[in-house]
Enzyme design. Structure first.
Site, mmCIF file in Angstrom:
data_model
loop_
_atom_site.group_PDB
_atom_site.id
_atom_site.type_symbol
_atom_site.label_atom_id
_atom_site.label_comp_id
_atom_site.label_asym_id
_atom_site.label_seq_id
_atom_site.Cartn_x
_atom_site.Cartn_y
_atom_site.Cartn_z
ATOM 1 N N HIS A 118 26.977 68.990 31.622
ATOM 2 C CA HIS A 118 25.868 69.345 30.725
ATOM 3 C C HIS A 118 25.876 70.873 30.581
ATOM 4 O O HIS A 118 26.264 71.583 31.515
ATOM 5 C CB HIS A 118 24.574 68.879 31.394
ATOM 6 C CG HIS A 118 23.346 68.990 30.549
ATOM 7 N ND1 HIS A 118 22.710 70.189 30.321
ATOM 8 C CD2 HIS A 118 22.628 68.057 29.888
ATOM 9 C CE1 HIS A 118 21.642 69.978 29.562
ATOM 10 N NE2 HIS A 118 21.576 68.689 29.280
ATOM 11 N N ASP A 195 25.093 69.141 40.234
ATOM 12 C CA ASP A 195 24.097 68.816 39.220
ATOM 13 C C ASP A 195 23.671 67.369 39.442
ATOM 14 O O ASP A 195 24.419 66.436 39.159
ATOM 15 C CB ASP A 195 24.728 68.999 37.829
ATOM 16 C CG ASP A 195 23.758 68.623 36.712
ATOM 17 O OD1 ASP A 195 22.671 68.098 37.022
ATOM 18 O OD2 ASP A 195 24.095 68.856 35.535
ATOM 19 N N GLN A 198 21.201 63.583 36.634
ATOM 20 C CA GLN A 198 21.327 62.155 36.312
ATOM 21 C C GLN A 198 21.525 61.305 37.562
ATOM 22 O O GLN A 198 21.335 60.085 37.512
ATOM 23 C CB GLN A 198 22.506 61.920 35.352
ATOM 24 C CG GLN A 198 22.346 62.569 33.994
ATOM 25 C CD GLN A 198 21.163 62.036 33.203
ATOM 26 O OE1 GLN A 198 20.660 60.946 33.438
ATOM 27 N NE2 GLN A 198 20.705 62.819 32.242
ATOM 28 N N LYS A 221 13.024 63.230 34.641
ATOM 29 C CA LYS A 221 13.986 62.115 34.538
ATOM 30 C C LYS A 221 13.778 61.116 35.677
ATOM 31 O O LYS A 221 14.478 60.129 35.778
ATOM 32 C CB LYS A 221 15.420 62.646 34.580
ATOM 33 C CG LYS A 221 15.784 63.521 33.365
ATOM 34 C CD LYS A 221 17.213 63.983 33.457
ATOM 35 C CE LYS A 221 17.528 65.184 32.594
ATOM 36 N NZ LYS A 221 17.666 64.913 31.177
ATOM 37 N N CYS A 358 24.122 67.793 24.783
ATOM 38 C CA CYS A 358 24.298 69.051 25.537
ATOM 39 C C CYS A 358 25.599 69.020 26.340
ATOM 40 O O CYS A 358 25.679 69.578 27.441
ATOM 41 C CB CYS A 358 23.113 69.334 26.461
ATOM 42 S SG CYS A 358 21.576 69.452 25.581
HETATM 43 C C1 LIG Z 1 23.464 66.132 33.779
HETATM 44 C C2 LIG Z 1 22.318 67.013 33.361
HETATM 45 N N1 LIG Z 1 22.214 68.232 33.893
HETATM 46 C C3 LIG Z 1 21.217 69.056 33.588
HETATM 47 C C4 LIG Z 1 20.255 68.700 32.685
HETATM 48 C C5 LIG Z 1 19.159 69.660 32.363
HETATM 49 O O1 LIG Z 1 17.922 69.153 32.728
HETATM 50 P P1 LIG Z 1 16.573 69.874 32.231
HETATM 51 O O2 LIG Z 1 16.672 69.930 30.732
HETATM 52 O O3 LIG Z 1 15.501 68.967 32.708
HETATM 53 O O4 LIG Z 1 16.566 71.212 32.853
HETATM 54 C C6 LIG Z 1 20.311 67.438 32.093
HETATM 55 C C7 LIG Z 1 19.324 67.025 31.078
HETATM 56 O O5 LIG Z 1 19.583 66.226 30.224
HETATM 57 C C8 LIG Z 1 21.374 66.570 32.442
HETATM 58 O O6 LIG Z 1 21.484 65.360 31.911
#
Ligand SMILES: Cc1ncc(COP(=O)(O)O)c(C=O)c1O
Length: 406
Positions: A118, A195, A198, A221, A358
């Site tokens: 992401h 990260d 998910q 999430k 993203c």
């Molecule tokens: C794998 C992953 N990392 C990071 C993020 C970023 O999360 P946030 O927008 O809540 O900061 C997301 C959000 O979709 C994600 O799916």
């Protein structure tokens, strides 16, 4: 078997939206009633700040805020609650880490990542590398778009300073086997940033077992409020790390020309924190903790397999990840733009995500500009998939007829 009716009674959104087909939990999950209740209770019964006074409502609020930290620390099996920093979300957390460790990068250093990431996971490092003259290295993917672990391990060397990797891909739902990666990274003195945005909604995480240096996820999430996330960091790193933000609540002492910082985690929580959200996050994680496990995994696996089989009924379907490990399926209808399909589905109250998710670099690997993604969670059932397929078939007919008329 999961009792869907009972599960749905925990998610107030369904009370006024009975025909809601929510297939976008990877973007944001639905919110649990206890989390909503506790956010509301905070505003109704207190509304005070934290850590700044000795009157009753403030003491109560401070206690609830710190209880949330303690609970999440135990949930993650962290060495202590001092390793748990509340952030605005996963993005905020990764920027905090890259701010400090990015400033330590030198010309020729390497940061290792993948094209599954992401933007939140690799853009902070891309910026830091560009500033320092360091190199951002992308480990290759296999033909089915999975990380090739052997090739990734080969790329870890004495120049590697940071390995930034997702535990679960937000586009493909693949789970990264981290054990060997973390071990090899540590052998060369690199830090590993996981990260878990998910992963957290689907897997029980154990940071001690994982032995990662940092891990972060977002509350929204995980059935919880927006505007709050969790950064876990090994205390030895947090002690050393510079905070991005300076201001109230994060100092030990202040003189005219300098200040000294408080100890972690306070050092990283400058200003008034997201108090209601932190309190609401605890109740959300309590529910997650209660339902996570084999029963939920079986439920999601069964739904995912059912969805893949039903999607294959569509003659013009391209599925990018027919064998994902969590409930994320990414696909396209041949020659129809993902955004057109998404808008069509929305008119039937079927909520999916379309776009690059993203993960722009992954779209280049797919050789497309956008895909449709469905993501499943505990409140989904086969009926949701049936409604999705019905709406997709309508969309396919509609757009293909338009094409013939043209
Ligand atoms: C794998 C992953 N990392 C990071 C993020 C970023 O999360 P946030 O927008 O809540 O900061 C997301 C959000 O979709 C994600 O799916």
């Amino acid at each position: 078997m999961i009792d869907i009716k009972n599960v749905r009674s925990n998610f107030p959104i369904f009370q006024n939206n009975e025909d809601l087909v929510y297939l976008d939990s990877a973007a944001s999950s639905l919110k649990h009633k206890n989390s909503i209740r506790d956010v509301m209770n905070y505003y109704m019964q207190s509304g005070s700040n934290v850590g700044r006074g000795s009157y009753k409502i403030q003491l109560n609020t401070s206690e609830m805020y710190e209880e949330s930290r303690k609970y999440i620390s135990r949930y993650l099996n962290a060495e202590s609650e001092k390793s748990i920093v509340f952030t605005k979300g996963a993005t905020h957390a990764f920027n905090m880490i890259a701010y400090h460790f990015g400033n330590k990068l030198k010309k020729g250093d390497e940061v290792l990542t993948t094209k599954l990431e992401h933007h939140a996971s690799f853009l902070p490092w891309q910026r830091a590398c560009n500033k320092a003259g360091a190199k951002l290295i992308f480990s290759p993917l296999d033909n089915d778009f999975r990380i090739n672990i052997d090739k990734l391990l080969d790329l870890i060397n004495e120049k590697t300073k940071v390995v930034a990797i997702t535990l679960v891909s937000n586009v493909l739902g693949y789970v990264t086997p981290m054990e060997k990666i973390i071990k090899k990274a540590h052998d060369v003195g690199a830090i590993v940033v996981c990260d878990a945005a998910q992963a957290a909604p689907h897997q029980k995480l154990d940071v001690k077992e994982l032995d990662c240096d940092f891990l972060a996820f977002s509350g929204h999430k995980c059935f919880g409020p927006t505007g709050v996330g969790v950064l876990y960091g090994k205390y030895e790193h947090l002690i050393e790390m510079d905070p991005i933000e300076v201001g109230g609540s994060m100092v030990d002492d202040v003189k005219e020309q300098y200040f000294t910082t408080a100890e972690p985690p306070n050092k990283f929580e400058a200003g008034t924190p997201p108090i209601a959200q932190v309190i609401g996050l605890k109740s959300a994680i309590e529910y997650l903790n209660q339902v996570q496990g084999k029963k939920l995994e079986d439920h999601i696996n069964e739904l995912r397999n059912y969805a893949v089989n039903r999607l294959l009924e569509l003659k013009d379907i391209i599925i990018y990840n027919p064998r994902a490990e969590v409930g994320i399926i990414t696909f396209n209808l041949k020659d129809i733009h993902a955004h057109d399909v998404e808008t069509f589905l929305a008119s039937d109250n079927v909520c999916v995500r379309a776009g690059h998710h993203c993960a722009r670099l992954l779209m280049d690997v797919f050789k497309t500009s956008a895909t449709i993604r469905i993501s499943l969670h505990i409140y989904n059932e086969k009926k949701d998939i049936d409604k999705l397929i019905f709406a997709l078939k309508k969309a396919s007919n509609f757009f293909n007829t338009l094409e013939e008329v043209k």
